[in-house]
Design a protein around this motif. Structure first.
Motif, PDB file in Angstrom:
ATOM      1  N   LEU A  15      16.433 -25.604 -54.341  1.00  0.00           N
ATOM      2  CA  LEU A  15      16.616 -24.206 -53.969  1.00  0.00           C
ATOM      3  C   LEU A  15      16.533 -24.067 -52.458  1.00  0.00           C
ATOM      4  CD1 LEU A  15      14.374 -22.438 -56.654  1.00  0.00           C
ATOM      5  CD2 LEU A  15      16.870 -22.603 -56.633  1.00  0.00           C
ATOM      6  N   LYS A  16      17.406 -23.261 -51.897  1.00  0.00           N
ATOM      7  CA  LYS A  16      17.357 -22.978 -50.465  1.00  0.00           C
ATOM      8  C   LYS A  16      16.342 -21.864 -50.202  1.00  0.00           C
ATOM      9  CE  LYS A  16      22.230 -24.214 -50.081  1.00  0.00           C
ATOM     10  NZ  LYS A  16      23.610 -23.753 -49.807  1.00  0.00           N
ATOM     11  N   LEU A  17      15.960 -21.746 -48.951  1.00  0.00           N
ATOM     12  CA  LEU A  17      15.042 -20.696 -48.539  1.00  0.00           C
ATOM     13  C   LEU A  17      15.712 -19.825 -47.488  1.00  0.00           C
ATOM     14  CD1 LEU A  17      12.024 -19.560 -48.490  1.00  0.00           C
ATOM     15  CD2 LEU A  17      11.767 -21.003 -46.452  1.00  0.00           C
ATOM     16  N   TYR A  18      15.770 -18.517 -47.720  1.00  0.00           N
ATOM     17  CA  TYR A  18      16.242 -17.585 -46.705  1.00  0.00           C
ATOM     18  C   TYR A  18      15.030 -17.160 -45.888  1.00  0.00           C
ATOM     19  CZ  TYR A  18      20.943 -16.887 -48.746  1.00  0.00           C
ATOM     20  OH  TYR A  18      22.236 -17.057 -49.194  1.00  0.00           O
ATOM     21  N   ALA A  19      15.067 -17.431 -44.584  1.00  0.00           N
ATOM     22  CA  ALA A  19      13.915 -17.158 -43.721  1.00  0.00           C
ATOM     23  C   ALA A  19      14.385 -16.979 -42.285  1.00  0.00           C
ATOM     24  CB  ALA A  19      12.910 -18.307 -43.804  1.00  0.00           C
ATOM     25  N   PRO A  20      13.589 -16.316 -41.448  1.00  0.00           N
ATOM     26  CA  PRO A  20      14.012 -16.058 -40.076  1.00  0.00           C
ATOM     27  C   PRO A  20      13.914 -17.290 -39.172  1.00  0.00           C
ATOM     28  CG  PRO A  20      12.313 -14.489 -40.788  1.00  0.00           C
ATOM     29  CD  PRO A  20      12.338 -15.613 -41.775  1.00  0.00           C
ATOM     30  N   TYR A  21      14.774 -17.320 -38.184  1.00  0.00           N
ATOM     31  CA  TYR A  21      14.765 -18.339 -37.133  1.00  0.00           C
ATOM     32  C   TYR A  21      13.419 -18.321 -36.402  1.00  0.00           C
ATOM     33  CZ  TYR A  21      16.299 -20.605 -32.753  1.00  0.00           C
ATOM     34  OH  TYR A  21      16.428 -21.429 -31.656  1.00  0.00           O
ATOM     35  N   LYS A  22      12.901 -19.506 -36.111  1.00  0.00           N
ATOM     36  CA  LYS A  22      11.643 -19.691 -35.371  1.00  0.00           C
ATOM     37  C   LYS A  22      10.404 -19.203 -36.114  1.00  0.00           C
ATOM     38  CE  LYS A  22      13.229 -20.052 -30.581  1.00  0.00           C
ATOM     39  NZ  LYS A  22      13.148 -19.515 -29.209  1.00  0.00           N
ATOM     40  N   SER A  23      10.527 -18.911 -37.393  1.00  0.00           N
ATOM     41  CA  SER A  23       9.358 -18.474 -38.163  1.00  0.00           C
ATOM     42  C   SER A  23       8.519 -19.673 -38.590  1.00  0.00           C
ATOM     43  CB  SER A  23       9.800 -17.697 -39.403  1.00  0.00           C
ATOM     44  OG  SER A  23      10.592 -18.508 -40.253  1.00  0.00           O
ATOM     45  N   VAL A  24       7.250 -19.425 -38.873  1.00  0.00           N
ATOM     46  CA  VAL A  24       6.347 -20.475 -39.360  1.00  0.00           C
ATOM     47  C   VAL A  24       6.887 -21.077 -40.651  1.00  0.00           C
ATOM     48  CG1 VAL A  24       4.068 -20.885 -40.366  1.00  0.00           C
ATOM     49  CG2 VAL A  24       4.274 -19.604 -38.228  1.00  0.00           C
ATOM     50  N   ILE A  25       7.337 -20.234 -41.554  1.00  0.00           N
ATOM     51  CA  ILE A  25       7.799 -20.745 -42.855  1.00  0.00           C
ATOM     52  C   ILE A  25       9.061 -21.597 -42.706  1.00  0.00           C
ATOM     53  CG2 ILE A  25       9.136 -18.657 -43.445  1.00  0.00           C
ATOM     54  CD1 ILE A  25       8.256 -19.148 -46.374  1.00  0.00           C
ATOM     55  N   ALA A  26       9.945 -21.231 -41.789  1.00  0.00           N
ATOM     56  CA  ALA A  26      11.162 -22.029 -41.589  1.00  0.00           C
ATOM     57  C   ALA A  26      10.825 -23.405 -41.026  1.00  0.00           C
ATOM     58  CB  ALA A  26      12.117 -21.287 -40.656  1.00  0.00           C
ATOM     59  N   LYS A  27       9.894 -23.449 -40.084  1.00  0.00           N
ATOM     60  CA  LYS A  27       9.497 -24.729 -39.492  1.00  0.00           C
ATOM     61  C   LYS A  27       8.837 -25.631 -40.523  1.00  0.00           C
ATOM     62  CE  LYS A  27       8.921 -22.670 -34.896  1.00  0.00           C
ATOM     63  NZ  LYS A  27       7.960 -22.170 -33.893  1.00  0.00           N
ATOM     64  N   LEU A  28       7.959 -25.068 -41.354  1.00  0.00           N
ATOM     65  CA  LEU A  28       7.288 -25.856 -42.389  1.00  0.00           C
ATOM     66  C   LEU A  28       8.274 -26.322 -43.455  1.00  0.00           C
ATOM     67  CD1 LEU A  28       3.993 -23.813 -42.900  1.00  0.00           C
ATOM     68  CD2 LEU A  28       4.204 -26.072 -41.858  1.00  0.00           C
TER      69      LEU A  28
END
Length: 247
Positions: free
Chosen positions: A138-151
């Motif tokens: 599954l892909k994750l929709y998340a904002p650029y430079k966010s903690v969750i995107a980096k993890l």
């Protein structure tokens, strides 16, 4: 036409507005409320069938289990209880999706959960564990430079960077609070200019008119915005007219 650029357009749907049929022709993906903040078996089934009709990607839109506040307040809930709730929400939608012979494409957290995961590592890890708990990727929709995107990158979860077509930004890339009058962009021409800058220049103009880098793979128009249909129709046709493919 030979397209130079591309973008996905998504909307949060199944939230009780009932306008999905008018939005779907201008979307390439959708995020379906699955019981946390709103939504039930009937609403999920209706929206999944519409997504199938219009051949758009389907995502789960889980939330803090808080229908009273529409998922827009941070709940004091243990990581385990949050994990269990989110998994249950996504399973409920996934069962409906698979019964239609389709597959779930992504997860996009809703409201306060989304905003908290942008900056809070503990919450982000819970959501990522939910994503990894499913056998299908599954892909994750998340904002650029966010903690969750980096993890997510470190856990080999594919991140689709999301920008907001109908929301104004602060300089730290956080969204202007909905409590403030300038939070929403409802003029369709201004929405297009906002998105066009994101796609073409990988930048936004913040509320203070400062230009900030923002990478986006998908842009969201909120389904509960009053004129969501006219915004989406205008955005869709003007992006295509400017050689930007919607996919």
């Amino acid at each position: 036409m030979s397209y130079k650029l591309k973008i996905d357009i998504n909307a949060d749907v199944g939230e009780g507005i009932g306008n999905e049929e008018s939005l779907m022709p201008y979307l390439s993906s959708c995020n379906i409320a699955c019981g946390g903040h709103t939504g039930d078996f009937e609403s999920m089934s209706i929206v999944v069938q519409l997504a199938k009709k219009y051949q758009i990607k389907i995502g789960a839109h889980p939330s803090f289990p808080d229908t009273l506040n529409f998922g827009r307040k941070v709940l004091d809930i243990s990581p385990l209880d949050l994990f269990d709730s989110l998994v249950s929400q996504v399973i409920d939608l996934n069962n409906i999706v698979e019964a239609e012979g389709l597959h779930l494409n992504h997860i996009k957290p809703h409201g306060a959960l989304y905003n908290l995961a942008v900056k809070d590592e503990k919450t982000a890890k819970v959501i990522l564990n939910v994503v990894k708990s499913f056998s299908q990727p599954l892909k994750l929709y998340a904002p650029y430079k966010s903690v969750i995107a980096k993890l997510a990158k470190s856990k080999n979860i594919e991140v689709v960077f999301e920008g907001f077509a109908d929301r104004n930004y602060n300089e730290d890339l956080s969204l202007i609070s909905r409590q403030k009058k300038d939070a929403l962009i409802t003029n369709k021409e201004n929405v297009f200019k906002h998105v066009f800058k994101m796609v073409l220049e990988q930048k936004i103009s913040t509320i203070n008119e400062v230009e900030v880098e923002l990478l986006v793979d998908t842009v969201c128009v909120h389904g509960d915005t009053e004129n969501a249909h006219s915004i989406l129709e205008f955005l869709y046709h003007n992006l295509e007219a400017n050689n930007i493919k919607i996919l």
